[in-house]
Design an enzyme around this catalytic site. Structure first.
Site, mmCIF file in Angstrom:
data_model
loop_
_atom_site.group_PDB
_atom_site.id
_atom_site.type_symbol
_atom_site.label_atom_id
_atom_site.label_comp_id
_atom_site.label_asym_id
_atom_site.label_seq_id
_atom_site.Cartn_x
_atom_site.Cartn_y
_atom_site.Cartn_z
ATOM 1 N N LYS A 1 6.543 -0.482 1.848
ATOM 2 C CA LYS A 1 6.433 0.730 3.393
ATOM 3 C C LYS A 1 6.479 1.452 2.674
ATOM 4 O O LYS A 1 5.415 2.256 2.996
ATOM 5 C CB LYS A 1 7.131 0.322 4.247
ATOM 6 C CG LYS A 1 7.239 0.294 5.358
ATOM 7 C CD LYS A 1 8.326 0.450 6.354
ATOM 8 C CE LYS A 1 9.415 1.380 6.049
ATOM 9 N NZ LYS A 1 11.080 0.813 7.365
ATOM 10 N N ASP B 1 6.298 -1.293 9.893
ATOM 11 C CA ASP B 1 7.450 -1.461 10.180
ATOM 12 C C ASP B 1 7.125 -2.229 11.014
ATOM 13 O O ASP B 1 7.030 -3.346 11.523
ATOM 14 C CB ASP B 1 7.859 -0.154 10.650
ATOM 15 C CG ASP B 1 7.048 0.838 12.119
ATOM 16 O OD1 ASP B 1 6.387 0.184 12.324
ATOM 17 O OD2 ASP B 1 8.009 2.084 12.362
#
Length: 248
Positions: A119, A137
């Protein structure tokens, strides 16, 4: 599903033409550090904290030489400050020793840095290097499941499914638009369905407040007439800058 997903992306592009990363940064190193700090806290709190951090340690070399206890005090407002200090010291030393003090522009290199996962790597690649990436997320994962794009929970699997739906050129901006929508309208506990600009396309419409007046009161940030998360937002951001730490 694919047609609906792509139409949702087009609609979100019209609603949020100013969508952007909501972390303040001036270079890849600052974005990398800010993204590591954003774990388990808000981008707003990170943005209020990083000015002092980057004033004290503007380069990887400076940060790698930091006294841990002094850094901990600077980043304490972001929470988990001891673990985050360890990550920042580790990644700064790795940048200094292995990459000549520069943030690498490859996923395989970034994920080897302490505290950096896919991420974080995709955030840095997409916004500091222009390399397309999907940022999964909590907001992104929640919305794509509400929209029935996938029922996967694992972020890596979610990323793979969404990557098959959209052309690579859309990945970075798609991430911004979905995350913007999740923060402003499609909240986790009580989505503002009655004020949602893509309600006709949503297979989960009705999970939240459907009364338009009540729903409008649930809108956040610029959609609700409140300050955004960045102290230094882009010029085209239609909302107010966030306040500095201690300013309200």
């Amino acid at each position: 599903m694919v047609r609906r997903a792509r139409r949702i992306n087009r609609e979100l592009a019209e609603v949020y033409p100013y969508a952007h990363p909501e972390l303040d940064f001036r270079n890849p190193f600052e974005l990398l550090c800010a993204t590591v700090l954003s774990a388990q806290t808000t981008d707003l709190r990170v943005n209020q904290t990083t000015p002092a951090l980057f004033a004290a340690y503007p380069t990887p070399e400076d940060m790698a030489a930091a006294v841990p206890e002094e850094m901990e005090e600077l980043i304490r407002p972001t929470g988990f400050f001891r673990a985050k200090t360890k990550s920042l010291l580790g990644l700064s030393a790795a940048l200094r020793d292995e990459f000549g003090g520069e943030v690498p522009g490859r996923l395989d290199d970034l994920v080897k840095l302490p505290g950096v996962g896919r991420k974080t790597a995709n955030v840095v690649l997409g916004n500091a290097f222009g390399v397309p990436g999907i940022t999964v997320d909590t907001h992104f994962g929640r919305l794509v499941r509400r929209w029935k794009w996938t029922d996967e929970e694992d972020p890596v699997k979610v990323e793979a499914v969404v990557a098959d739906i959209f052309p690579k050129s859309e990945w970075t901006m798609l991430s911004h638009r979905v995350i913007f929508h999740g923060r402003r309208v499609c909240h986790a506990r009580k989505p503002a369905c009655g004020a949602c600009p893509i309600a006709p396309l949503c297979p989960s419409y009705g999970e939240g407040e459907t009364d338009p007046e009540k729903a409008r009161k649930l809108l956040k940030y610029e959609m609700g007439g409140q300050p955004g998360q960045r102290l230094s937002p882009p010029a085209d951001y239609p909302g107010k800058p966030a306040p500095a730490l201690g300013a309200g």
